[in-house]
Scaffold this active site. Structure first.
Site, mmCIF file in Angstrom:
data_model
loop_
_atom_site.group_PDB
_atom_site.id
_atom_site.type_symbol
_atom_site.label_atom_id
_atom_site.label_comp_id
_atom_site.label_asym_id
_atom_site.label_seq_id
_atom_site.Cartn_x
_atom_site.Cartn_y
_atom_site.Cartn_z
ATOM 1 N N LYS A 159 0.878 -1.187 0.000
ATOM 2 C CA LYS A 159 0.000 0.000 0.000
ATOM 3 C C LYS A 159 0.902 1.219 0.000
ATOM 4 C CE LYS A 159 -4.519 0.604 0.286
ATOM 5 N NZ LYS A 159 -5.559 -0.352 -0.145
HETATM 6 P P1 NAD Z 1 -12.823 7.251 -2.882
HETATM 7 O O1 NAD Z 1 -11.778 8.276 -2.716
HETATM 8 O O2 NAD Z 1 -13.354 7.002 -4.237
HETATM 9 O O3 NAD Z 1 -14.042 7.576 -1.905
HETATM 10 C C1 NAD Z 1 -13.869 7.784 -0.540
HETATM 11 C C2 NAD Z 1 -15.158 8.327 0.032
HETATM 12 O O4 NAD Z 1 -15.025 8.441 1.458
HETATM 13 C C3 NAD Z 1 -15.515 9.723 -0.486
HETATM 14 O O5 NAD Z 1 -16.904 9.799 -0.705
HETATM 15 C C4 NAD Z 1 -15.100 10.616 0.676
HETATM 16 O O6 NAD Z 1 -15.812 11.842 0.719
HETATM 17 C C5 NAD Z 1 -15.461 9.736 1.855
HETATM 18 N N1 NAD Z 1 -14.803 10.149 3.094
HETATM 19 C C6 NAD Z 1 -13.513 10.515 3.265
HETATM 20 N N2 NAD Z 1 -13.303 10.871 4.544
HETATM 21 C C7 NAD Z 1 -14.475 10.710 5.179
HETATM 22 C C8 NAD Z 1 -14.901 10.911 6.520
HETATM 23 N N3 NAD Z 1 -14.069 11.357 7.463
HETATM 24 N N4 NAD Z 1 -16.197 10.636 6.830
HETATM 25 C C9 NAD Z 1 -17.074 10.193 5.886
HETATM 26 N N5 NAD Z 1 -16.719 9.993 4.609
HETATM 27 C C10 NAD Z 1 -15.442 10.247 4.259
HETATM 28 O O7 NAD Z 1 -12.228 5.912 -2.250
HETATM 29 P P2 NAD Z 1 -12.679 4.412 -2.526
HETATM 30 O O8 NAD Z 1 -11.765 3.858 -3.545
HETATM 31 O O9 NAD Z 1 -14.147 4.344 -2.722
HETATM 32 O O10 NAD Z 1 -12.275 3.732 -1.137
HETATM 33 C C11 NAD Z 1 -13.161 3.687 -0.022
HETATM 34 C C12 NAD Z 1 -12.728 2.584 0.912
HETATM 35 O O11 NAD Z 1 -12.725 1.342 0.208
HETATM 36 C C13 NAD Z 1 -11.305 2.723 1.483
HETATM 37 O O12 NAD Z 1 -11.268 2.175 2.776
HETATM 38 C C14 NAD Z 1 -10.483 1.853 0.541
HETATM 39 O O13 NAD Z 1 -9.277 1.420 1.121
HETATM 40 C C15 NAD Z 1 -11.451 0.716 0.317
HETATM 41 N N6 NAD Z 1 -11.180 -0.078 -0.887
HETATM 42 C C16 NAD Z 1 -11.166 0.486 -2.119
HETATM 43 C C17 NAD Z 1 -10.923 -0.306 -3.232
HETATM 44 C C18 NAD Z 1 -10.945 0.244 -4.627
HETATM 45 O O14 NAD Z 1 -10.886 -0.554 -5.576
HETATM 46 N N7 NAD Z 1 -11.082 1.540 -4.834
HETATM 47 C C19 NAD Z 1 -10.664 -1.682 -3.076
HETATM 48 C C20 NAD Z 1 -10.711 -2.234 -1.796
HETATM 49 C C21 NAD Z 1 -10.972 -1.423 -0.705
#
Ligand code: NAD
Length: 473
Positions: A159
């Site tokens: 990561k």
């Molecule tokens: P992203 O950046 O597309 O979206 C993140 C979202 O979280 C946004 O809507 C943001 O406004 C919100 N956010 C940020 N801080 C916040 C807070 N303090 N309170 C409430 N909302 C908040 O990111 P993503 O890719 O959707 O990732 C989201 C989660 O999923 C993370 O934990 C990431 O590690 C996990 N994840 C993502 C993927 C992927 O393929 N993108 C894969 C596995 C896990």
């Protein structure tokens, strides 16, 4: 050779910094008085930092190590293997200068944590967020190792990220930061060594900038073989159909399996979704297709509800245009407490870690928490959910659809193939459902929570591979 060199050696912060030198010498940096600074924080970042003090105190890596200890004792993992898996192999920290739009120069801090590459190249996302820290990335890199081992994907875990508030940047600044970060990492990444992907604050366009920068740092003759240095790219630049929705699709496959086991008809049921980025918005969209309506949503700007259910397509379009849910006319603003108290069938955490602590778990009135985010529940929060009889599909299983389709993308790039969406969807569905069944069976057989079961299955795989390979020399 480089993969076995450090096997068995637990690294210390910064120990392997610059472990692999860039292939091409970097051009000389412009002289700057701020270059020696450890970290430059803008006023908005500072405000955000202060607002999340309690989150900063949360020791995410310790929490993940606690789960490792629990699972290691259940599967009887030898102590030396447990010790090797308890720390990342490499912790790379870089500082790099970027010229901002106003002509000033800022130095940014970037990380790449390479936890383990026993089963294949290091693999994991890049987070661009003001809360990025070494501790969090160590935890997230470790979880990637478990995820790939659980899913039988030939990748290890990694990561990385950059400590930056992307909301305060122009597109051109974001591009320069992404490219300079890639340059600073040099050949610490590579298609057969370490393959980044999107995470919070990064997207397909940024993956393409990384690919292009990396390609321009290698020999001319080999340029095109380097596409696979990163996954989650746009379709035109070597991405895979289905990658954008893959994490959410995996979450939804797990929910449908859970619903089957619990004889719950999903049509007509309700959900609340925290985080409306990649994972949150696609999960709401896909749940909508199954007849599940989203009653409340939230992101970094606040929370809102819609009694009749949000239109996930319209809300997604709004977020794409405005960058957040703030100001969306199809919902009524509510407080964070009201969001967590909203009665629904399913809660999808899809934002950051440590969002469901004891106080939020106390408020939650749902049947199931399907962890789209990594580490959304603190151990206290999880214990309370269990006490309340709320089921949890753990992150390591629930959100592994992303890395699974990243693997498909990598395979397509290496073979110069393009699979169609049907093919990707079919493979993903089979893989997710198979993993869900294995975890659920182990959990029932050993009478442990699904999180512990998922860790146990991952550790069994890793333990067997270590046992068969032995320790070099
Ligand atoms: P992203 O950046 O597309 O979206 C993140 C979202 O979280 C946004 O809507 C943001 O406004 C919100 N956010 C940020 N801080 C916040 C807070 N303090 N309170 C409430 N909302 C908040 O990111 P993503 O890719 O959707 O990732 C989201 C989660 O999923 C993370 O934990 C990431 O590690 C996990 N994840 C993502 C993927 C992927 O393929 N993108 C894969 C596995 C896990």
């Amino acid at each position: 050779m480089r993969q076995t060199n450090s096997m068995g050696i637990t690294s210390e912060p910064g120990k392997d910094k610059g472990a692999r030198a860039p292939k091409r010498k970097a051009p000389p940096e412009p002289p700057t008085p701020v270059e020696a600074m450890d970290e430059v924080i803008s006023p908005p970042e500072q405000a955000a930092k202060e607002a999340s003090v309690s989150e900063a105190e949360y020791e995410f890596f310790k929490v993940i190590q606690g789960y490792l200890d629990e699972a290691a004792s259940i599967v009887g993992l030898p102590a030396h293997i447990r010790e090797m898996l308890a720390q990342p192999k490499n912790e790379i920290i870089v500082h790099f200068p970027v010229t901002m739009d106003d002509g000033t120069l800022r130095v940014f801090k970037g990380y790449r944590i390479q936890h383990n590459n026993l089963l294949g190249p290091y693999k994991g996302g890049l987070r661009f967020h003001h809360t990025v820290s070494l501790d969090d990335l160590k935890a997230l890199a470790t979880m990637m190792t478990w995820k790939c081992a659980l899913m039988n994907i030939p990748f290890g875990g990694a990561k990385g990220g950059v400590k930056v508030d992307t909301n305060a940047l122009s597109r051109a600044e974001l591009m320069r930061i992404t490219r300079r970060f890639t340059h600073a990492l040099g050949n610490n990444i590579g298609p057969n060594y370490d393959i980044p992907a999107p995470d919070v604050g990064s997207n397909a366009q940024m993956m393409v900038w990384i690919m292009d920068t990396y390609m321009n740092q290698v020999d001319h003759a080999n340029k095109n073989a380097q596409r696979a240095v990163v996954t989650g790219k746009t379709l035109t630049c070597g991405g895979s159909p289905g990658r954008e929705k893959a994490t959410a699709q995996g979450v939804v496959h797990c929910i449908t399996e859970w619903a089957k086991d619990n004889r719950l008809e999903l049509e007509g049921k309700t959900a609340i979704v925290q985080g409306f980025g990649n994972v949150g918005s696609f999960t709401a969209l896909l749940l909508g297709k199954l007849g599940v309506s989203t009653l409340a949503v939230g992101d970094h700007t606040g929370y809102m509800k819609s009694t009749e259910g949000f239109n996930p397509h319209k809300l997604s379009e709004y977020v794409k245009q405005h960058g957040s849910i703030q100001g969306y006319a199809g919902g009524t603003p509510i407080t964070r407490e009201e969001f967590f108290s909203t009665k629904a069938d399913i809660f999808i955490p899809a934002a950051l870690e440590n969002q469901v602590r004891a106080q939020e778990a106390e408020l939650l009135d749902v049947k199931l928490v399907a962890e789209g985010a990594n580490g959304p529940c603190s151990p206290e929060g999880e214990a309370l959910l269990q006490k309340k009889g709320i089921a949890i599909i753990p992150d390591v299983l629930a959100n592994s659809g992303g890395v699974t389709v990243s693997y498909y993308e990598w395979v397509q790039n290496l073979r110069s193939e393009t699979w169609d969406l049907e093919e990707v969807d079919r493979r993903l569905e089979r893989t997710m459902k198979d993993a869900y069944r294995r975890v659920s069976f182990f959990a029932q057989e050993k009478r442990v929570p699904m999180r512990v079961a998922a860790y146990c299955l991952a550790l069994q795989n890793l333990g067997k591979a270590y046992d068969e390979r032995g320790i070099f020399p």
